[in-house]
Design a protein around this motif. Sequence first.
Motif, PDB file in Angstrom:
ATOM      1  N   TYR A 304       0.834  -1.208   0.000  1.00 41.84           N
ATOM      2  CA  TYR A 304       0.000   0.000   0.000  1.00 41.84           C
ATOM      3  C   TYR A 304       0.871   1.262   0.000  1.00 41.84           C
ATOM      4  N   ARG A 305       1.931   1.241   0.769  1.00 43.37           N
ATOM      5  CA  ARG A 305       2.810   2.412   0.809  1.00 43.37           C
ATOM      6  C   ARG A 305       3.475   2.645  -0.551  1.00 43.37           C
ATOM      7  N   LEU A 308       0.926   4.282  -2.759  1.00 44.33           N
ATOM      8  CA  LEU A 308       0.788   5.705  -2.446  1.00 44.33           C
ATOM      9  C   LEU A 308       1.993   6.502  -2.948  1.00 44.33           C
ATOM     10  N   GLU A 323      -7.916   7.488  -1.574  1.00 47.62           N
ATOM     11  CA  GLU A 323      -8.578   7.108  -0.330  1.00 47.62           C
ATOM     12  C   GLU A 323      -8.707   5.593  -0.199  1.00 47.62           C
ATOM     13  N   ASP A 326      -5.347   4.466   1.088  1.00 46.39           N
ATOM     14  CA  ASP A 326      -5.214   4.802   2.513  1.00 46.39           C
ATOM     15  C   ASP A 326      -6.073   3.873   3.374  1.00 46.39           C
ATOM     16  N   ALA A 330      -4.682   1.351   6.146  1.00 48.06           N
ATOM     17  CA  ALA A 330      -5.200   1.356   7.516  1.00 48.06           C
ATOM     18  C   ALA A 330      -5.618  -0.044   7.948  1.00 48.06           C
ATOM     19  N   ALA A 345      -4.361   6.719   9.078  1.00 54.28           N
ATOM     20  CA  ALA A 345      -4.621   6.379   7.681  1.00 54.28           C
ATOM     21  C   ALA A 345      -6.121   6.367   7.383  1.00 54.28           C
ATOM     22  N   TYR A 346      -6.927   5.832   8.307  1.00 51.56           N
ATOM     23  CA  TYR A 346      -8.390   5.874   8.145  1.00 51.56           C
ATOM     24  C   TYR A 346      -8.871   7.325   8.037  1.00 51.56           C
ATOM     25  N   ARG A 348      -7.172   9.942   7.087  1.00 50.58           N
ATOM     26  CA  ARG A 348      -6.768  10.514   5.792  1.00 50.58           C
ATOM     27  C   ARG A 348      -7.740  10.083   4.694  1.00 50.58           C
ATOM     28  N   ALA A 349      -8.119   8.801   4.716  1.00 48.39           N
ATOM     29  CA  ALA A 349      -9.072   8.315   3.711  1.00 48.39           C
ATOM     30  C   ALA A 349     -10.386   9.084   3.808  1.00 48.39           C
ATOM     31  N   THR A 352     -10.235  12.768   2.361  1.00 50.29           N
ATOM     32  CA  THR A 352      -9.831  12.983   0.965  1.00 50.29           C
ATOM     33  C   THR A 352     -10.922  13.729   0.215  1.00 50.29           C
ATOM     34  N   SER A 363     -14.502   4.486   7.108  1.00 53.59           N
ATOM     35  CA  SER A 363     -13.188   4.910   7.595  1.00 53.59           C
ATOM     36  C   SER A 363     -13.293   5.565   8.968  1.00 53.59           C
TER      37      SER A 363
END
Length: 411
Positions: A304-305, A308, A323, A326, A330, A345-346, A348-349, A352, A363
């Motif tokens: 996932y990173r 991103l 999202e 992210d 999460a 991370a949640y 941030r999602a 968005t 999220s």
Amino acid sequence: MPIPRSPGFGRLLRSAVLCLSLSLGLIAHASSAAAHTNPMNNDPEVREAFDRFYNLDYPAAVGIFERYHVAHPGDPQATAYLLDALTFQELYRLDLLDTTFYSNDGFLTGRHATEEDPAKRDQILALADEAVSEADWRINKNPRDVDALFARAWVRALRCTYVAMVERAFGAGFRLATKARDDAYRALEIDPNYVDAKLIAGVYEYVVGALPLPFKFLIGFAGITGSKSKGMQMLKDAGERGSITSFDARTAIVLFLRREAHYPEAIEVIRSLKNQYPHDFLFCLEEANLRKDAGEGMVAVEAYRELLADNAKPGYFDSAKVELADFGLAEGLRGQRHDDEAAQAYERAASTNDVGPELKIRSLLAAGQCRDLNGERQLALHDYQSAIDAGPNTSRADTARKYLRSPYHGN
């Protein structure tokens, strides 16, 4: 004959139609000269449009197909191209192409916050009606017109996808899927080398064949039968030789392998799709999702990173739903008990721009749970209240209200 009913059958039917919809719906395309196909599928303009489509540049794909539709009046295949692009542009906007959304029965039974666009719905359904009428006219003139039969099967599958996934009209979706199956089998009966039709027939065979034995016994009285092994064989053939359904078939195979927890095989297939379209955000996301579900822990987190980080490169993805990445990150972090990072991370999602309401609520609820587990009660209360505000009449809002009253302590 009407479909028989029994306790729990409606829920099972919804699950089957959802799986049909996803499998008929997560569409990409590849060219091959090994099988018979509509000559339109090899038109350079069509190939260019699908190249845009694979890379999630839906506006460009829609624009090309709109011009192609105008240039080929009365042809159901040209109408189906445009319908395909518009349908998946809308599904992507609604976050309905993220397979994690369907990982449990909550999608089938809960109240959700999907915001259907009435204008888009009317456009999609009108195009579906147009294409079916065009195909009907040709089939009435020539019942052995395999191109028209396939086009009608494809259009019915697309309509099934929309009404089941967006409107959750599962009864109507099942009827459409059955009609699509009938058209696909008729095309194969006339021309066994019309391999594209094996996608639709194969998905139907597999999903119906995967139903529990008591329900297969019940629906067998209505003439509805299926076979998992036959379905998978047809999908593999379409994946290897299909002219416009090679990617479709392999995507369906990934979905079925994932549902059966055959993660290494699913990852192998999704990587073959990624290798051909490395800038398709959804293929990249799905590999990370599969690694998470396979229990690969921090390997999934790093996937996932990486996704991103790729998205941060100018022009790497034409259209990325950051999202979704992210949210997946999460989920992976939460699975490793990194609750603080998972909550961030949640959040941030959820924050968005243009995040869909359903993903936002999911999220925020999950972020609140992570905050509670991390002993950050005030932040948890804020997340729960935000989830309620984002969708007060949803099932997840009901859950958030529960945790407003009493902290979340884990399952």
